[in-house]
Scaffold this motif. Sequence first.
Motif, mmCIF file in Angstrom:
data_model
loop_
_atom_site.group_PDB
_atom_site.id
_atom_site.type_symbol
_atom_site.label_atom_id
_atom_site.label_comp_id
_atom_site.label_asym_id
_atom_site.label_seq_id
_atom_site.Cartn_x
_atom_site.Cartn_y
_atom_site.Cartn_z
ATOM 1 N N SER A 68 0.852 -1.190 0.000
ATOM 2 C CA SER A 68 0.000 0.000 0.000
ATOM 3 C C SER A 68 0.890 1.244 0.000
ATOM 4 N N LEU A 69 1.263 1.676 -1.195
ATOM 5 C CA LEU A 69 2.158 2.833 -1.286
ATOM 6 C C LEU A 69 1.528 4.081 -0.676
ATOM 7 N N ASP A 70 0.189 4.181 -0.741
ATOM 8 C CA ASP A 70 -0.476 5.337 -0.143
ATOM 9 C C ASP A 70 -0.209 5.409 1.363
ATOM 10 N N ASP A 71 0.044 4.259 1.963
ATOM 11 C CA ASP A 71 0.374 4.213 3.394
ATOM 12 C C ASP A 71 1.884 4.105 3.617
ATOM 13 N N ARG A 72 2.661 4.306 2.550
ATOM 14 C CA ARG A 72 4.130 4.266 2.613
ATOM 15 C C ARG A 72 4.700 2.850 2.641
ATOM 16 N N LEU A 73 3.821 1.859 2.478
ATOM 17 C CA LEU A 73 4.273 0.465 2.498
ATOM 18 C C LEU A 73 4.565 0.005 1.063
ATOM 19 N N ILE A 74 5.856 -0.097 0.712
ATOM 20 C CA ILE A 74 6.224 -0.546 -0.633
ATOM 21 C C ILE A 74 5.649 -1.931 -0.869
ATOM 22 N N GLY A 75 5.784 -2.758 0.122
ATOM 23 C CA GLY A 75 5.243 -4.100 0.015
ATOM 24 C C GLY A 75 5.731 -4.959 1.149
ATOM 25 N N SER A 76 5.151 -6.156 1.198
ATOM 26 C CA SER A 76 5.651 -7.198 2.084
ATOM 27 C C SER A 76 6.271 -8.227 1.146
ATOM 28 N N PHE A 77 7.439 -8.710 1.480
ATOM 29 C CA PHE A 77 8.169 -9.519 0.511
ATOM 30 C C PHE A 77 8.376 -10.941 1.021
ATOM 31 N N GLY A 78 7.945 -11.869 0.208
ATOM 32 C CA GLY A 78 7.885 -13.269 0.616
ATOM 33 C C GLY A 78 9.199 -14.010 0.516
ATOM 34 N N ILE A 79 10.204 -13.393 -0.079
ATOM 35 C CA ILE A 79 11.516 -14.018 -0.126
ATOM 36 C C ILE A 79 12.353 -13.430 1.014
ATOM 37 N N VAL A 80 12.954 -14.291 1.804
ATOM 38 C CA VAL A 80 13.751 -13.821 2.948
ATOM 39 C C VAL A 80 14.862 -12.896 2.443
ATOM 40 N N GLY A 81 14.861 -11.656 2.911
ATOM 41 C CA GLY A 81 15.850 -10.666 2.491
ATOM 42 C C GLY A 81 15.379 -9.767 1.366
ATOM 43 N N GLY A 82 14.297 -10.121 0.702
ATOM 44 C CA GLY A 82 13.816 -9.339 -0.433
ATOM 45 C C GLY A 82 13.432 -7.914 -0.059
ATOM 46 N N ALA B 181 20.369 -11.797 -10.519
ATOM 47 C CA ALA B 181 19.431 -10.672 -10.478
ATOM 48 C C ALA B 181 17.983 -11.152 -10.504
ATOM 49 N N MET B 182 17.814 -12.448 -10.622
ATOM 50 C CA MET B 182 16.499 -12.991 -10.949
ATOM 51 C C MET B 182 15.471 -12.789 -9.836
ATOM 52 N N ASP B 183 15.887 -12.884 -8.581
ATOM 53 C CA ASP B 183 14.874 -12.842 -7.522
ATOM 54 C C ASP B 183 14.085 -11.540 -7.547
ATOM 55 N N SER B 184 14.797 -10.428 -7.528
ATOM 56 C CA SER B 184 14.061 -9.168 -7.489
ATOM 57 C C SER B 184 13.284 -8.958 -8.786
ATOM 58 N N LEU B 185 13.887 -9.310 -9.909
ATOM 59 C CA LEU B 185 13.193 -9.120 -11.187
ATOM 60 C C LEU B 185 11.924 -9.971 -11.256
ATOM 61 N N VAL B 186 12.051 -11.234 -10.899
ATOM 62 C CA VAL B 186 10.922 -12.158 -11.053
ATOM 63 C C VAL B 186 9.922 -12.026 -9.904
ATOM 64 N N ASN B 187 10.427 -11.912 -8.683
ATOM 65 C CA ASN B 187 9.527 -11.936 -7.527
ATOM 66 C C ASN B 187 9.060 -10.554 -7.070
ATOM 67 N N GLN B 188 9.707 -9.514 -7.574
ATOM 68 C CA GLN B 188 9.274 -8.166 -7.173
ATOM 69 C C GLN B 188 8.789 -7.372 -8.395
ATOM 70 N N SER B 189 9.705 -7.099 -9.318
ATOM 71 C CA SER B 189 9.376 -6.175 -10.416
ATOM 72 C C SER B 189 8.205 -6.650 -11.271
ATOM 73 N N THR B 190 8.207 -7.935 -11.617
ATOM 74 C CA THR B 190 7.158 -8.386 -12.538
ATOM 75 C C THR B 190 5.860 -8.734 -11.820
ATOM 76 N N LYS B 191 5.865 -8.718 -10.491
ATOM 77 C CA LYS B 191 4.637 -9.019 -9.731
ATOM 78 C C LYS B 191 3.868 -7.750 -9.346
ATOM 79 N N TYR B 192 4.581 -6.633 -9.321
ATOM 80 C CA TYR B 192 4.052 -5.454 -8.623
ATOM 81 C C TYR B 192 2.807 -4.877 -9.285
ATOM 82 N N TRP B 193 2.834 -4.792 -10.593
ATOM 83 C CA TRP B 193 1.682 -4.262 -11.335
ATOM 84 C C TRP B 193 0.422 -5.045 -10.981
#
Lengths: 326, 321
Positions: free
Chosen positions: A115-129, B90-102
């Motif tokens: 929710s970018l409107d709330d400043r939350l870019i996201g929650s990320f399911g990969i550890v460290g993402g 580079a794949m994790d951020s590209l595949v799991n973040q960039s292409t999912k966000y839209w």
Amino acid sequence: MSRVSEKAPTGVLDDLELYTRLYRQMLLIRGFEDLVQSLFLKGEIYGTTHLYSGQEAIATGVASLLEDRDRVAATYRGHGHALALGVDPQKLLDEMLGRESGINGGRAGSMNVNSLDDRLIGSFGIVGGSIAAATGAALALKRTSGGVAVAYFGDGAMNQGYVFECLNFCRVLKLPLVLLCENNGYGEYTSFRSVTAGEIRGRAEAMDVPAETIDGMSVWTVREAAARALAHARAGDGPAFIEAITYRFVGHSRSDPGAYRPEGELDEWKARDPIVLLRAQLEADGIDAGRLDDVARETSEQLDRMRAAGLAAPFPTALESKEFKD
Amino acid sequence: MAAVAFRTAIRDALDEELAADERVILFGEDVAVAGGVFATTTGLYDKYGPERVFDTPISELALAGAAFGSAVHGLRPVVEIMFGDFLTLAMDSLVNQSTKYWFLTQEQVSVPLTIRSVVGAGGRFGAIHSQMPVSWFMGVPGLKIVAAATPADAKALLKASIRDDNPVLFFEHKRLYTLEGEVDGAEARLGEAAVVRAGTDVTLVTAMKGVHDALEAADVLERDHISVEVVDLRTLRPFDLETVLASVRRTNRIVVVEEGPVTGGWAGEVLASVAEHALGYLDDAWRIATPNTPIPYSPPLEDLFLPGAERIATEIRRRLR
């Protein structure tokens, strides 16, 4: 809830109204997670969930200092991060329930809330993402609004390449990033000590990034440390690192009873429950217990209303999605 | 009109987009002060300064994350991942973040980033500096994959990629960098193929270095009275099925030439789509791709490995006999 054994000293909290609001916030997060757990057990919430119970002081303390121009990247244990930033609790619950009225229309679920409107870019399911996403936000914020990016991650992420690469990247480019390691003692089912060499904080210090280890159960301690880290990042001096020692009062995910924990460990940590600690301090500093009881009752009633509204909300019926933006 | 080298066309596209839009930034390993390992970013650091064009650590995870996070906060990052083989990192951020966000933002927030990467075999770089990573990414919804064959397309398609609001992988074939051609400055749209040689007997669909091999083979086959229509896909994901179908309906035969492992490649995707939509028009359909082995180093071995003009001509002659 357990009782705090020692008597709290007085004159600790500098702004009692603020901390009373934070008390309400922490109660809401705890109650939200309890509600999620109960709905999960009834089959109303699907897949898996990772609860923030026990760690509330960290997200609550940090968020209380953030400005509109700042951004946060959360983990898959992110309900608390989202609520602390002001994500509508009803919409967050509806998202867990898979309803159309969810904050992301039911597309995201527990682990991917944004929710970018709330400043939350996201929650990320990969550890460290989360650290990667916040690194990019810091790169942009430095060139645009002057905001700071905050990355939450756990002790388990300390052994991912993201930590090393992004710490170094942000240090050499002097990017405004606050790295907040929520060390809850376990990466999934495994004690962090058994899989982590050296001290967590030392990895940041090796790259000349200021770092401190703090009591993550005390919301005012979190606020003090976060204020220092945010000021460092905002001043253009590059990233700052906080290791907040905490404990999750539940298993890693919904299928984990936490059997790997030594007997008595959970009880010891529950004696330092961040909500109990804050309540004791508020009372010691002069807030009337009855007023705090009212806050607890109101929060409980709010959650009851949310539960009913969420379960009555319609599911999405069509997946109409455009692969690309034109 | 003066001939321009492929690598200069890349540089000129970056230069023009950096000049046109201050949200565009360029970063990667050795791209700034050194001007790029393949000399595709010469002079851009001096012209635009360290806020817009900067060197980074050898940290592909961080690079991809920096691209994602900055793209959703108002910038239009162009990142160089030096060799396509390094995209695994580079794949994790590209595949799991960039292409999912839209999708995950309910189509509210797009991710306008471009990742440029040098790909392809034939340079004697061995098994892990020569790969064609397209098939690793074909199954990633939300990602565009661009593959130019000429200097004019390199410039026009890179400019279009940077202006695109979606994540784009822009592949540059290392054996095309010295290729010269006229660059007229015409614009190009992603997702549009080009019929680069008209023919009547067989449709040959390919991209990048394959286009030049295909044109060479078509010249040879013309002497044997076999007329080959060559379609340069230019964008591999999403690819221009309509142009391919229109050609196949005329020629009734299709061969797809892919530099990349035959199993799981984009050639199979093209053939499957043609079979779904135009099976009744087909007299023949097949793939010419690389074997399911890593890429060998020794020049004779690498030449045997690649689907060059001679093999293309031989196979078409045999199948059309």
